[in-house]
Every structure is written in C-alpha cells, then in structure tokens.
Design an enzyme around this catalytic site. Sequence first.
Site, PDB file in Angstrom:
ATOM      1  CE1 TYR A   1      -3.461   2.713   0.571  1.00  0.00           C
ATOM      2  CE2 TYR A   1      -2.063   3.571   2.374  1.00  0.00           C
ATOM      3  CZ  TYR A   1      -2.937   3.929   1.468  1.00  0.00           C
ATOM      4  OH  TYR A   1      -3.803   5.130   1.840  1.00  0.00           O
TER       5      TYR A   1
ATOM      6  CG  HIS B   1      -4.171  14.075  -1.001  1.00  0.00           C
ATOM      7  ND1 HIS B   1      -4.820  13.483  -2.302  1.00  0.00           N
ATOM      8  CD2 HIS B   1      -4.381  12.941  -0.038  1.00  0.00           C
ATOM      9  CE1 HIS B   1      -5.290  11.979  -1.918  1.00  0.00           C
ATOM     10  NE2 HIS B   1      -4.837  11.886  -0.552  1.00  0.00           N
TER      11      HIS B   1
ATOM     12  CG  ASN C   1      -1.044   8.603   5.918  1.00  0.00           C
ATOM     13  OD1 ASN C   1      -1.831   9.060   6.585  1.00  0.00           O
ATOM     14  ND2 ASN C   1      -1.031   7.382   5.387  1.00  0.00           N
TER      15      ASN C   1
ATOM     16  CE1 TYR D   1     -20.052  27.293  47.499  1.00  0.00           C
ATOM     17  CE2 TYR D   1     -21.037  26.529  45.196  1.00  0.00           C
ATOM     18  CZ  TYR D   1     -21.200  26.211  46.671  1.00  0.00           C
ATOM     19  OH  TYR D   1     -22.079  25.292  47.208  1.00  0.00           O
TER      20      TYR D   1
ATOM     21  NE  ARG E   1     -17.091  29.180  50.678  1.00  0.00           N
ATOM     22  CZ  ARG E   1     -18.092  28.459  50.634  1.00  0.00           C
ATOM     23  NH1 ARG E   1     -18.101  27.245  51.118  1.00  0.00           N
ATOM     24  NH2 ARG E   1     -19.291  29.178  50.207  1.00  0.00           N
TER      25      ARG E   1
ATOM     26  CG  PHE F   1      -3.412   7.300   9.413  1.00  0.00           C
ATOM     27  CD1 PHE F   1      -4.954   7.244   9.507  1.00  0.00           C
ATOM     28  CD2 PHE F   1      -2.993   6.098   8.549  1.00  0.00           C
ATOM     29  CE1 PHE F   1      -5.766   6.345   9.153  1.00  0.00           C
ATOM     30  CE2 PHE F   1      -3.895   4.971   8.328  1.00  0.00           C
ATOM     31  CZ  PHE F   1      -5.489   5.262   8.551  1.00  0.00           C
TER      32      PHE F   1
ATOM     33  CD  GLU G   1      -9.067   7.460   3.883  1.00  0.00           C
ATOM     34  OE1 GLU G   1      -9.340   8.464   4.128  1.00  0.00           O
ATOM     35  OE2 GLU G   1      -7.966   6.985   3.247  1.00  0.00           O
TER      36      GLU G   1
END
Length: 512
Positions: A56, A86, A198, A281, A284, A330, A416
């Site tokens: 791959y 990309h 990646n 609060y 405190r 990844f 994916e």
Amino acid sequence: MTINTVYITPNGIKIEDVVKVAREGYKVALSKESSEAINKARELVDRYVKEERVVYGLTTGFGKFSDVAINKDETGLLQRNLIISHACGVGKPLPEETVRALMLLRVNALSRGYSGIRLSTVNVLIEMLNKGVHPYIPEQGSLGASGDLAPLSHMVLTMLGEGEAYYEGELLSSKEAMEKAGISTIELTSKEGLALINGTQVMTAIGALGVYDAVNLMKAADICAALTMEALEGIVDAYDHKVHEVRGHKGQINTAKNVLNLLEGSQRVTRQGEKRVQDAYALRCTPQIHGASKDAIEYVKSKIEIEINAVTDNPIIFPEQDEVISGGNFHGQPMALVMDFMAIAVSEIANISERRLERLVNPALSNGLPAFLSEKGGLNSGFMIVQYSAASLVSENKVLSHPASVDSIPSSANQEDHVSMGTIGARKASKIIEHAQNVLGMEMMGACQGIDLREKAQLGKGTELAYKSLRAEVAMLKEDRVMYKDINKCVDIIKKAKIINDIEDAIGNLTL
C-alpha cells in the site's frame, strides 16, 4: 553543540523544543543516528519497489484505490499526484508559529526511520525551516484521519515549487520563495508523498503550542485569583493545606499552596469570621476549580509528549524485520480526545475568572468597592463593559467547548469510515486559550483597580510583584478612557509569562 539549535535524535524532542523552533527561531539539525535510520528504511523501500511487491502506498493507489496496482515506473508520478490532488485546504492560513511547529514535528517523525523517505527530502524540509520559508497552509480541510492530509499537502507543495509560501514577510509563489532562499525544489519518488502527509502533525503542533500556553495560563490564573483575593479581602482559611490534603487531588493541593505563597505577608486578606464567615464559590472554590483543570492539562501534556515523537505513517517500514505493515497510526483519536479535554479545562478557567471579575465590579458583591470600580460612577462607567467583554468571551468558549471528537463523517467511499476531527478540536482549543488569556488579563486589571480603591495596606510577597508589573504598564483608572489598549497590555503580560518568571524567582515555583 551550536547555540540555538534543536537536534533531532532517536531520543526525541520535547514540547519546549517545539516552542523554541516555532516561536524563537531556533535552527534544526539531524543527528548522525537519525540520518542513518532514514537511509536504512529507504533502502528497504527501494528494494520493494524494484521487486514490484504489492505494498500500500508504494505500488498501489490510496484510500479506496488501495487495490489499484501502480507500475514501478509510475511510482514517482503517483506521489506527485497524491500531493497536488490532496492540497484542498480552505480558510485563513495557519500562523507562522504553527507552520514551523508542524514542519519540525514532521521532520522528527520521519527521522525515526520508519517512513522510507529519502534523507535528501528530509533535508529540504529542514532547510526551509532554517532559512525561513514557510508554506501557505490553509487552516481548514483536515478530518484528522488519514492524518492531516490536506494541510500537510500544502506544506509539500512548497517543496515541489508549487503553491505559495512566505519568505521574509512576503507571500510569494513557492518557486520564487525557494529560489530567493537558495533551496532546491524536489521531485518525489516512491512512498515520499505519503510519508510527508500521512500523520497527525498539524493537530499535534497546535496542541503542543496550546498546552505550553495552557500551563502558563494556569499559573497566571493563580496569580489573578490571589490579586482578586487582595481586592475583595478574601478569606484565606479555605486555602489551608489540611482542607485540600484530605481530598487528595494534586492540582487542588498545589493551587491552594500557590495562592497562599502569593499572599504571604498580606495585610489585606482576612480570616473566617473576621469580616465574613465564608466567601462565595468563585473565591472559596478556586483551588478545586483551578486544580481540576490543572490535572486535566497535565494529562493532555503527557499525551502530546508521546505524540510529538510518534511514528504516524501508513504503511510503516520495519527495516530490521524486512517488513512493511499497513496500519492506522495516522488516526488522530489520541489527540482529538485530549484537545477536547483541554478546551473544556481552559474554558472553566475563563469561566471562574469572569465570575471573580463580576464580584469586583458588582457593588452588591464586592465587599465595599464602588460600583464598577469607579470613584465617580454615573459620570464614568468604569469597568462596566470590561465585564461585558469577559462575559462575551466566556460565552463563546462554551460554544467552542462542544467536543469535535464525537463527530465522524465517512470518507474515501467508506474506506475511511471513522475519522477523528482532531484538528478541528485543536484549533478550537487554541482559540479558547486565547480567549482565556484575555479574560484573565481583564480580571488582573480589575483586581489591581480594586486594590487601589482600598485603603493602603501591605500586599502579599507575590501579589505585590504582580501588582507592580501591571502598574508599570497600565495606570489606575480615575476617569473613563479608551480601555481596549489597557486590556491588550494586560493580556500581553499574561501571554509573555514574564510576570510568572519574576514571581517564581522571588517566591519559588508555581506548581500545577
């Protein structure tokens, strides 16, 4: 060793190294061991491609195209096509410090020797860092798996002479920027494009800078709380170590200790029953609230320290075992969850800070201070709208604190089918930190105003230093004036952390 250089070694880097390179302009250099590790992994990739093994990303397409075989003569074109297809980021460009941080983290990951990239390609990325060529990287477009594909592709575009980059403060074509800096562009070969994009380096870079700022923010929050205690004549009994030790949370114990150390010697704070039995609060419960956020940030920091030195490629090259394994390192889930955690933790710091500011400006809650911290209220609005602004930021933080990591949209034709949205989470956390710095700056300014409106009395050893630091930049408000400039100066004091360093030199470390 050369001064102002971060060395990439098999031992990894620290968050402080990321800050040095990203913000202080430190140079980057590879150790001999890291160079050897890079070359060893590359030898295995070259052999697998020559043997035409089906692996791959080396000899196949990507994502849903992982079943499409690629001829060995086309593996270089495959990698180039990967990058240019990309690079689909949108939105504003990432800040220069983030770009430098992510470039450093990518170099560090590649140097581990499990990526199969050429040493010469890594050196180009290092040269860009050292000569100040910063790719134009849009901030949006990453799903956080398979890593930060879109933004990292924009980084690689510049290495190819495509896209745009900043050089000496000017946005140029990448080709021109690289030529002016004297850096040769590259042609990718097998595995290299995938090795460069990646990974989780964008979300981790934002997270590393963010958690560094969050640690300083927590110390500043303790300082602000102590100043407000001075202004409101707060009751210190609630900070007694015995109260916090019987509960046992580290951050809570340390917060109480920090505030008491800051207040040591103060003649302004009170004891229970002296003027009131107990405080609200916001005063405190500061140790409990700050402490919980500190413990969260410590956890986040521990995870980022792992991730900045992690191998997040796919596939991963194992030269010693003569093996290439396709996996899922990844995936940004480890960062996605902690970014959401940090966002929530820091939001709460801004939240309680704004509540303390409200007590300072509200005459029904301020234990005798004039309304909106103005001696001539009515004619002057004083700090009225300072609190408005703080409330606005706190409200926006609540929206931004909605977790990104609980969302997932399938991509690449469902190959994916679960993604992290970690980069969205990191960007949100970064914005929340910025908002919190602003709110704390407003509280600090309000607290010092409240101190000036009381009768003169000795401040604590640490709070006096903080008061003087602020007053060196911002004068007491006697008549209404343009306030945003004062706010910006106070926020700058918070961001630069000099006040923290000065106080720690005087009274010891403020611990998380």
